[in-house]
Motif scaffolding. Sequence first.
Motif, PDB file in Angstrom:
ATOM      1  N   CYS A  57       0.833  -1.199   0.000  1.00 41.57           N
ATOM      2  CA  CYS A  57       0.000   0.000   0.000  1.00 41.57           C
ATOM      3  C   CYS A  57       0.867   1.249   0.000  1.00 41.57           C
ATOM      4  CB  CYS A  57      -0.923  -0.009   1.212  1.00 41.57           C
ATOM      5  SG  CYS A  57      -1.982  -1.477   1.281  1.00 41.57           S
ATOM      6  N   GLY A  58       2.066   1.101   0.521  1.00 38.37           N
ATOM      7  CA  GLY A  58       3.030   2.190   0.522  1.00 38.37           C
ATOM      8  C   GLY A  58       4.431   1.626   0.601  1.00 38.37           C
ATOM      9  N   THR A 101       8.455   3.376   1.058  1.00 39.71           N
ATOM     10  CA  THR A 101       9.452   4.453   1.051  1.00 39.71           C
ATOM     11  C   THR A 101      10.713   3.965   1.729  1.00 39.71           C
ATOM     12  OG1 THR A 101       8.841   5.411   3.198  1.00 39.71           O
ATOM     13  CG2 THR A 101       7.589   6.172   1.267  1.00 39.71           C
ATOM     14  N   ALA A 102      11.816   4.633   1.444  1.00 42.61           N
ATOM     15  CA  ALA A 102      13.069   4.270   2.092  1.00 42.61           C
ATOM     16  C   ALA A 102      12.990   4.495   3.601  1.00 42.61           C
ATOM     17  CB  ALA A 102      14.213   5.082   1.489  1.00 42.61           C
ATOM     18  N   ALA A 103      12.301   5.544   4.019  1.00 39.10           N
ATOM     19  CA  ALA A 103      12.241   5.868   5.444  1.00 39.10           C
ATOM     20  C   ALA A 103      11.340   4.919   6.219  1.00 39.10           C
ATOM     21  CB  ALA A 103      11.750   7.305   5.626  1.00 39.10           C
ATOM     22  N   ASP A 104      10.176   4.591   5.666  1.00 42.13           N
ATOM     23  CA  ASP A 104       9.183   3.797   6.397  1.00 42.13           C
ATOM     24  C   ASP A 104       9.085   2.351   5.933  1.00 42.13           C
ATOM     25  OD1 ASP A 104       8.299   5.942   8.045  1.00 42.13           O
ATOM     26  OD2 ASP A 104       7.215   6.764   6.339  1.00 42.13           O
ATOM     27  N   GLY A 105       9.781   1.997   4.880  1.00 43.87           N
ATOM     28  CA  GLY A 105       9.747   0.626   4.384  1.00 43.87           C
ATOM     29  C   GLY A 105       8.441   0.294   3.689  1.00 43.87           C
ATOM     30  N   LEU A 106       8.166  -0.999   3.617  1.00 45.40           N
ATOM     31  CA  LEU A 106       6.947  -1.492   2.988  1.00 45.40           C
ATOM     32  C   LEU A 106       5.834  -1.488   4.024  1.00 45.40           C
ATOM     33  CD1 LEU A 106       6.741  -4.503   0.576  1.00 45.40           C
ATOM     34  CD2 LEU A 106       5.007  -4.175   2.312  1.00 45.40           C
ATOM     35  N   THR A 107       4.688  -0.889   3.679  1.00 50.15           N
ATOM     36  CA  THR A 107       3.593  -0.761   4.631  1.00 50.15           C
ATOM     37  C   THR A 107       2.281  -1.226   4.016  1.00 50.15           C
ATOM     38  OG1 THR A 107       3.331   1.573   3.978  1.00 50.15           O
ATOM     39  CG2 THR A 107       4.625   1.108   5.968  1.00 50.15           C
ATOM     40  N   ALA A 108       1.334  -1.575   4.892  1.00 50.77           N
ATOM     41  CA  ALA A 108       0.007  -2.046   4.485  1.00 50.77           C
ATOM     42  C   ALA A 108      -1.052  -1.374   5.340  1.00 50.77           C
ATOM     43  CB  ALA A 108      -0.078  -3.569   4.637  1.00 50.77           C
ATOM     44  N   HIS A 109      -2.281  -1.339   4.834  1.00 52.56           N
ATOM     45  CA  HIS A 109      -3.369  -0.723   5.596  1.00 52.56           C
ATOM     46  C   HIS A 109      -3.852  -1.616   6.734  1.00 52.56           C
ATOM     47  CE1 HIS A 109      -3.929   2.748   3.046  1.00 52.56           C
ATOM     48  NE2 HIS A 109      -4.019   1.997   1.974  1.00 52.56           N
ATOM     49  N   ASP A 110      -3.798  -2.926   6.540  1.00 50.49           N
ATOM     50  CA  ASP A 110      -4.443  -3.866   7.461  1.00 50.49           C
ATOM     51  C   ASP A 110      -3.399  -4.602   8.295  1.00 50.49           C
ATOM     52  OD1 ASP A 110      -7.108  -5.366   8.045  1.00 50.49           O
ATOM     53  OD2 ASP A 110      -5.666  -6.967   7.639  1.00 50.49           O
ATOM     54  N   LEU A 111      -3.558  -4.601   9.621  1.00 45.13           N
ATOM     55  CA  LEU A 111      -2.572  -5.228  10.504  1.00 45.13           C
ATOM     56  C   LEU A 111      -2.456  -6.735  10.287  1.00 45.13           C
ATOM     57  CD1 LEU A 111      -3.309  -3.239  13.768  1.00 45.13           C
ATOM     58  CD2 LEU A 111      -1.279  -3.047  12.339  1.00 45.13           C
ATOM     59  N   PRO A 112      -3.563  -7.509  10.226  1.00 43.34           N
ATOM     60  CA  PRO A 112      -3.428  -8.952   9.970  1.00 43.34           C
ATOM     61  C   PRO A 112      -2.782  -9.252   8.619  1.00 43.34           C
ATOM     62  CG  PRO A 112      -5.590  -8.472  10.905  1.00 43.34           C
ATOM     63  CD  PRO A 112      -4.961  -7.159  10.572  1.00 43.34           C
ATOM     64  N   GLU A 113      -3.099  -8.412   7.611  1.00 41.13           N
ATOM     65  CA  GLU A 113      -2.480  -8.611   6.299  1.00 41.13           C
ATOM     66  C   GLU A 113      -0.969  -8.388   6.370  1.00 41.13           C
ATOM     67  OE1 GLU A 113      -2.451  -6.605   1.836  1.00 41.13           O
ATOM     68  OE2 GLU A 113      -3.900  -5.925   3.334  1.00 41.13           O
ATOM     69  N   ALA A 114      -0.556  -7.391   7.131  1.00 42.08           N
ATOM     70  CA  ALA A 114       0.875  -7.124   7.282  1.00 42.08           C
ATOM     71  C   ALA A 114       1.586  -8.322   7.899  1.00 42.08           C
ATOM     72  CB  ALA A 114       1.080  -5.879   8.145  1.00 42.08           C
ATOM     73  N   ALA A 115       0.951  -8.976   8.870  1.00 42.48           N
ATOM     74  CA  ALA A 115       1.554 -10.149   9.508  1.00 42.48           C
ATOM     75  C   ALA A 115       1.726 -11.289   8.512  1.00 42.48           C
ATOM     76  CB  ALA A 115       0.690 -10.603  10.684  1.00 42.48           C
ATOM     77  N   VAL A 116       0.761 -11.480   7.624  1.00 36.19           N
ATOM     78  CA  VAL A 116       0.856 -12.543   6.618  1.00 36.19           C
ATOM     79  C   VAL A 116       1.949 -12.215   5.602  1.00 36.19           C
ATOM     80  CG1 VAL A 116      -0.372 -13.667   4.712  1.00 36.19           C
ATOM     81  CG2 VAL A 116      -1.502 -13.365   6.920  1.00 36.19           C
ATOM     82  N   LYS A 117       2.051 -10.956   5.205  1.00 35.15           N
ATOM     83  CA  LYS A 117       3.132 -10.571   4.296  1.00 35.15           C
ATOM     84  C   LYS A 117       4.499 -10.888   4.915  1.00 35.15           C
ATOM     85  CE  LYS A 117       0.676  -6.606   2.185  1.00 35.15           C
ATOM     86  NZ  LYS A 117       0.680  -6.942   0.761  1.00 35.15           N
ATOM     87  N   ARG A 118       4.659 -10.555   6.206  1.00 32.74           N
ATOM     88  CA  ARG A 118       5.937 -10.844   6.877  1.00 32.74           C
ATOM     89  C   ARG A 118       6.209 -12.348   6.903  1.00 32.74           C
ATOM     90  NH1 ARG A 118       4.275  -6.536  10.252  1.00 32.74           N
ATOM     91  NH2 ARG A 118       3.317  -7.975  11.742  1.00 32.74           N
ATOM     92  N   ALA A 119       5.178 -13.143   7.156  1.00 30.93           N
ATOM     93  CA  ALA A 119       5.357 -14.599   7.178  1.00 30.93           C
ATOM     94  C   ALA A 119       5.768 -15.113   5.811  1.00 30.93           C
ATOM     95  CB  ALA A 119       4.064 -15.276   7.645  1.00 30.93           C
ATOM     96  N   ALA A 120       5.184 -14.563   4.746  1.00 31.94           N
ATOM     97  CA  ALA A 120       5.545 -14.971   3.387  1.00 31.94           C
ATOM     98  C   ALA A 120       6.991 -14.610   3.078  1.00 31.94           C
ATOM     99  CB  ALA A 120       4.605 -14.310   2.385  1.00 31.94           C
ATOM    100  N   MET A 121       7.421 -13.443   3.515  1.00 30.27           N
ATOM    101  CA  MET A 121       8.799 -13.017   3.272  1.00 30.27           C
ATOM    102  C   MET A 121       9.785 -13.896   4.034  1.00 30.27           C
ATOM    103  SD  MET A 121       8.157  -8.879   3.302  1.00 30.27           S
ATOM    104  CE  MET A 121       9.882  -8.456   3.134  1.00 30.27           C
ATOM    105  N   ARG A 122       9.448 -14.239   5.291  1.00 27.82           N
ATOM    106  CA  ARG A 122      10.336 -15.115   6.076  1.00 27.82           C
ATOM    107  C   ARG A 122      10.493 -16.488   5.432  1.00 27.82           C
ATOM    108  NH1 ARG A 122       7.500 -12.867  10.550  1.00 27.82           N
ATOM    109  NH2 ARG A 122       6.156 -14.711  10.646  1.00 27.82           N
ATOM    110  N   ALA A 123       9.465 -16.943   4.734  1.00 29.82           N
ATOM    111  CA  ALA A 123       9.474 -18.285   4.155  1.00 29.82           C
ATOM    112  C   ALA A 123      10.113 -18.337   2.771  1.00 29.82           C
ATOM    113  CB  ALA A 123       8.039 -18.819   4.065  1.00 29.82           C
ATOM    114  N   SER A 124      10.642 -17.210   2.277  1.00 26.02           N
ATOM    115  CA  SER A 124      11.105 -17.121   0.892  1.00 26.02           C
ATOM    116  C   SER A 124      12.569 -16.711   0.801  1.00 26.02           C
ATOM    117  CB  SER A 124      10.243 -16.113   0.120  1.00 26.02           C
ATOM    118  OG  SER A 124       8.877 -16.477   0.184  1.00 26.02           O
ATOM    119  N   ARG A 125      13.257 -17.281  -0.183  1.00 22.62           N
ATOM    120  CA  ARG A 125      14.673 -16.951  -0.401  1.00 22.62           C
ATOM    121  C   ARG A 125      14.836 -15.579  -1.050  1.00 22.62           C
ATOM    122  NH1 ARG A 125      14.399 -22.385  -2.104  1.00 22.62           N
ATOM    123  NH2 ARG A 125      15.511 -23.811  -0.691  1.00 22.62           N
ATOM    124  N   ARG A 126      13.863 -15.205  -1.884  1.00 21.86           N
ATOM    125  CA  ARG A 126      13.936 -13.936  -2.617  1.00 21.86           C
ATOM    126  C   ARG A 126      12.588 -13.229  -2.492  1.00 21.86           C
ATOM    127  NH1 ARG A 126      14.329 -13.548  -9.196  1.00 21.86           N
ATOM    128  NH2 ARG A 126      12.660 -15.071  -8.925  1.00 21.86           N
TER     129      ARG A 126
END
Length: 253
Positions: free
Chosen positions: A171-172, A174-199
């Motif tokens: 959803c946003g 920037t270099a200062a704030d990083g990757l951001t999302a509107h929804d808190l549960p969605e943000a947690a799932v994105k982080r889990a997907a990133m942790r599970a991936s090599r790239r």
Amino acid sequence: MMNRLRQIADAVRAAGEMSVADLAELTAASEMTVRRDLETLAGQGVLERYRGGARSLLLRGEETPFALRSDDGVATKRRLAAEVAALIADGEAVVVDGGTTCREVARALRARRLTVLPLSLHTANALAGGAQLTLLLPGGEARPGELGLVGPLAEASLAALRFDTAVIGCCGLTAADGLTAHDLPEAAVKRAAMRASRRVIAVTEGAKLTRTALAHVADAAALDLVVTDSAAPAEARAALEAAGTVVRLVAEA
């Protein structure tokens, strides 16, 4: 029609409330047409009707409903999707995020020989039926409208797997704030997907490189690559690259 609905929704949101007459003048549509559009938007929870006009129900910074974003900038989203698809090799295991841009990525991957786990029902539907594709479905609760899969079941599904590539929308960014999302549960799932991936590949329209949403997902340095378009300001791209992220710009058609 969808572009007019988005135009009305954005105008009412910016003003707080607007009359039917003003919206008719803004959109060059009849007042009868505007009234029908307001009924549609009221049914989606975007605004509240009153006699002669409407007031917005979307708070500042709140996510615009999926249905209204669906047809926005489709040509650009498809170019971004084609670029991301070209970066993925046959045989990879890939997790694909929800959202309208990632749905186009899913469509670009549907005919490929891949193993793909989608993070929304919209994305899953775009992948369904691919003859060579192995489609994995996570658990989780589907968010209304977005149909993104969130919650402990979705996060547990991702923790049990390892992917070559995660394709993440935002959803946003920037270099200062990083990757951001509107929804808190969605943000947690994105982080889990990133942790599970090599790239990790983030894909987003260039305008979002100037925005910050509520929920922090990850620092910019956690992204291996950002695929975006020429609407991304040069300063924003340079700042992301200085933070350690590679930015790939997709040219206009």
